[in-house]
Design a protein around this motif. Sequence first.
Motif, short mmCIF file in Angstrom:
data_model
loop_
_atom_site.label_atom_id
_atom_site.label_comp_id
_atom_site.label_asym_id
_atom_site.label_seq_id
_atom_site.Cartn_x
_atom_site.Cartn_y
_atom_site.Cartn_z
N GLN A 93 -9.21 -2.81 -3.26
CA GLN A 93 -9.10 -1.85 -4.34
C GLN A 93 -8.19 -0.72 -3.91
O GLN A 93 -8.38 -0.11 -2.85
CB GLN A 93 -10.47 -1.30 -4.73
N VAL A 94 -7.18 -0.40 -4.74
CA VAL A 94 -6.20 0.63 -4.40
C VAL A 94 -6.42 1.89 -5.22
O VAL A 94 -6.33 3.01 -4.71
CB VAL A 94 -4.76 0.09 -4.62
N GLY A 118 -5.35 6.58 -3.53
CA GLY A 118 -5.77 6.00 -4.79
C GLY A 118 -6.63 6.88 -5.67
O GLY A 118 -7.20 6.40 -6.64
N GLY A 126 -6.39 -3.04 -8.10
CA GLY A 126 -6.00 -3.39 -6.74
C GLY A 126 -5.47 -4.80 -6.68
O GLY A 126 -5.04 -5.36 -7.69
N TYR A 127 -5.53 -5.37 -5.49
CA TYR A 127 -4.99 -6.71 -5.25
C TYR A 127 -6.08 -7.56 -4.62
O TYR A 127 -6.42 -7.38 -3.44
CB TYR A 127 -3.76 -6.63 -4.35
N THR A 146 1.32 1.17 -7.31
CA THR A 146 0.24 0.38 -7.92
C THR A 146 -0.16 0.97 -9.26
O THR A 146 -0.44 0.24 -10.22
CB THR A 146 -0.98 0.31 -6.98
N GLY A 160 -0.84 5.12 -3.59
CA GLY A 160 -1.17 4.31 -4.76
C GLY A 160 -0.24 4.52 -5.94
O GLY A 160 -0.51 4.03 -7.04
#
Length: 239
Positions: free
Chosen positions: A18-19, A215, A13-14, A45, A42
């Motif tokens: 969380q992705v 995700g 994630g970033y 990502t 997602g």
Amino acid sequence: MSGGLVLADISAGYGAVQVLHGINLNVEDGSITAVVGANGAGKTTLLRTITGQVRPTAGTIRLGNGADLSRVPVEDMVRHGVALVPEGRGVITELTVEENLRLGGLWRQDRKAATAVLADMYDLFEPLARRRKAAGHQLSGGERQMLALGRALMAAPSLLLLDEPSLGLAPKVTAQILGMLRRLRDDTGLTVLLIEQNVRSALAVADHGVVLNLGRVVASRPAAELAGDTDLRHTYLGF
């Protein structure tokens, strides 16, 4: 060099967001795998995590030959046989078609081999052969996508990653671009991981399909089987 790819329990994630949540994905050598899902699923990502732009917080990413991609710097991916065609095509518009293509083969030490691959690209993408001296900004959307794909192939990858290659293209051009992926798989054994929002087209060309939602992998089956699952399509894919 094997083009297979295995993701085991990948989370990413970033920052605090969380992705991806425990993604398991197996891309078989010499196959086309399509990852589909709605906006925010997602998909991008996932691709950024595979290519090292986002580092996983858990899990492993390995090529079919056992190489651990999670430890490979982004700039070294090509030396491990991995090439990326990013969303938006990424063509350098100030350079000509030929200059863009040659840029894709710069890391190759064998100049003769690079020249031979350049000729192969012109055979594969005939519109580029006719426009080899044209600048990137003079190309149509379809020609730019061909150029981005050709530039990635100049590195002779064993694994090709594509992020939304049909974005902004007419259906006829999309069919042409995706059809080339099948030709490459059949003729060269290239392994392809295709991230795509155009679900019908993606599943039509792929061997295997993976559906992401928020995700998480909610389905992973042969592409034709996914395309025929009406309930799953209505629930997660919008058609």
